[in-house]
Design an enzyme around this catalytic site. Structure first.
Site, PDB file in Angstrom:
ATOM      1  N   ASP A   1       1.028  -0.863   0.015  1.00 22.99           N
ATOM      2  CA  ASP A   1      -0.088   0.007  -0.216  1.00 22.99           C
ATOM      3  C   ASP A   1       1.144   0.988  -0.268  1.00 22.99           C
ATOM      4  O   ASP A   1       0.926   1.884   0.652  1.00 22.99           O
ATOM      5  CB  ASP A   1      -0.973   0.067   1.506  1.00 22.99           C
ATOM      6  CG  ASP A   1      -1.883   0.930   1.552  1.00 22.99           C
ATOM      7  OD1 ASP A   1      -1.277   1.969   0.544  1.00 22.99           O
ATOM      8  OD2 ASP A   1      -2.396   1.449   2.286  1.00 22.99           O
TER       9      ASP A   1
ATOM     10  N   ASN B   1       3.818   3.595 -11.266  1.00 20.41           N
ATOM     11  CA  ASN B   1       2.403   4.491 -12.233  1.00 20.41           C
ATOM     12  C   ASN B   1       0.962   4.527 -11.032  1.00 20.41           C
ATOM     13  O   ASN B   1      -0.140   5.064 -11.634  1.00 20.41           O
ATOM     14  CB  ASN B   1       2.205   3.295 -13.086  1.00 20.41           C
ATOM     15  CG  ASN B   1       0.721   2.882 -13.523  1.00 20.41           C
ATOM     16  OD1 ASN B   1       0.259   3.745 -14.330  1.00 20.41           O
ATOM     17  ND2 ASN B   1       0.073   2.115 -12.651  1.00 20.41           N
TER      18      ASN B   1
ATOM     19  N   TYR C   1      -5.527  16.596  -7.281  1.00 16.13           N
ATOM     20  CA  TYR C   1      -4.601  16.318  -8.507  1.00 16.13           C
ATOM     21  C   TYR C   1      -4.095  16.646  -9.459  1.00 16.13           C
ATOM     22  O   TYR C   1      -2.414  15.961  -9.383  1.00 16.13           O
ATOM     23  CB  TYR C   1      -5.978  15.349  -8.955  1.00 16.13           C
ATOM     24  CG  TYR C   1      -5.381  13.930 -10.286  1.00 16.13           C
ATOM     25  CD1 TYR C   1      -5.168  12.551  -9.795  1.00 16.13           C
ATOM     26  CD2 TYR C   1      -5.686  14.080 -11.666  1.00 16.13           C
ATOM     27  CE1 TYR C   1      -5.348  12.083 -10.808  1.00 16.13           C
ATOM     28  CE2 TYR C   1      -5.490  13.140 -12.599  1.00 16.13           C
ATOM     29  CZ  TYR C   1      -4.766  11.847 -11.902  1.00 16.13           C
ATOM     30  OH  TYR C   1      -4.211  11.567 -13.089  1.00 16.13           O
TER      31      TYR C   1
ATOM     32  N   LYS D   1       0.131  15.795  -9.734  1.00 16.39           N
ATOM     33  CA  LYS D   1       0.691  15.710 -11.196  1.00 16.39           C
ATOM     34  C   LYS D   1       1.788  16.496 -11.565  1.00 16.39           C
ATOM     35  O   LYS D   1       2.465  16.178 -12.961  1.00 16.39           O
ATOM     36  CB  LYS D   1       0.019  15.505 -12.513  1.00 16.39           C
ATOM     37  CG  LYS D   1      -1.190  13.620 -12.015  1.00 16.39           C
ATOM     38  CD  LYS D   1      -0.139  12.719 -11.465  1.00 16.39           C
ATOM     39  CE  LYS D   1      -1.116  11.523 -11.611  1.00 16.39           C
ATOM     40  NZ  LYS D   1      -0.465  10.161 -11.381  1.00 16.39           N
TER      41      LYS D   1
END
Ligand code: NAD
Length: 235
Positions: free
Chosen positions: A60, A88, A153, A157
């Site tokens: 995890d 990923n 998010y 990124k």
């Protein structure tokens, strides 16, 4: 010839599974990892039955010590050699700035940015010792642009692209390459139901082809921020 090796996070589903399969079919020994132990074991066994060299280590990655544990176990399985690390694993959160609290901020940062950071940090000395290696970070078009509801998010990124740039600059002298892939909507469970027909979406295998293309480049050549879009669309 030396055995080629890879560790792919989030390889129980979607993009990570496609990359892991592409690498395994191209002669790599691959450590697959995800949170769901039974699913991971089933996927690994199926591939072993096909004669592929794949191994599973559940982890995890929202928990910092799990990056260390995964890396140590993975490197042991791969006999101390790591040619390719694919960061990923990730999650998507669609919330306005006012809806995001500190715990949810920390949780997404931990999975989407801290884990790639920690795993890259661990991979770096191994790749330095080998005089080469490739770190692939799966960013997003949301890592180049932010919209309403994507602040958190997108921050993870954008951050992943920053990490990639620094890794590339710090690794160049050792033959270590880092590059980020920035896809629009990819047909995976994460994209969920979409107004775009699944057949019109980017497929996980398209992202895997880009990873293979990068690995086929000659020594001094790298791709930077590979943006993957649908024909005639922004994302
Ligand atoms: P997915 O939901 O199919 O796969 C996500 C993977 O991450 C799974 O294997 C899951 O087990 C793993 N994961 C999730 N939480 C984890 C945790 N806490 N610890 C360890 N593993 C965990 O999604 P996907 O679309 O294949 O996404 C893969 C990456 O691609 C993500 O980083 C995502 O942000 C990025 N991405 C996806 C899209 C898209 O449209 N699907 C677009 C751009 C970027």
């Amino acid at each position: 010839m030396k055995e080629k090796t890879a560790l792919v996070t989030g390889s129980t589903s979607g993009i990570g599974l496609a990359i892991s399969d592409a690498l395994a079919h191209n002669g790599y020994s691959v450590v697959m990892t995800g949170r769901r132990k039974t699913l991971l074991n089933d996927l690994v066994q199926k591939r072993k039955d096909e004669g592929l060299r794949v191994f599973g280590v559940p982890a995890d990655l929202s928990l910092a010590p799990e990056s260390d544990r995964l890396f140590e176990a993975g490197l042991g399985i791969l006999n101390g050699r790591l040619d390719v690390l694919v960061n990923n694993a990730g999650a998507y959160v669609h919330r306005t700035v006012s809806e995001i609290d500190a715990p949810s901020f920390d949780a997404l940062m931990a999975l989407n940015l801290r884990a790639p950071f920690l795993l890259s940090k661990l991979a770096f000395p191994v790749m330095k010792r080998q005089s080469g290696g490739t770190i692939v970070n799966i960013s997003s078009v949301a890592g180049l642009q932010a919209w309403a509801g994507t602040s958190l998010y997108s921050a993870t990124k954008f951050g992943l692209r920053a990490l990639t740039e620094s890794l590339l600059a710090e690794g160049a002298q050792y033959g270590i390459k880092a590059f980020a892939i920035c896809p629009g909507y990819v047909h995976t469970p994460m994209a969920g139901p979409s107004r775009v027909d699944a057949r019109e979406m980017i497929q996980p295998e398209d992202i895997a082809r880009i990873v293979l293309a990068h690995l086929s480049l000659s020594g001094p050549v790298v791709m930077k921020d590979v943006v993957v879009s649908r024909l005639g669309a922004e994302g």
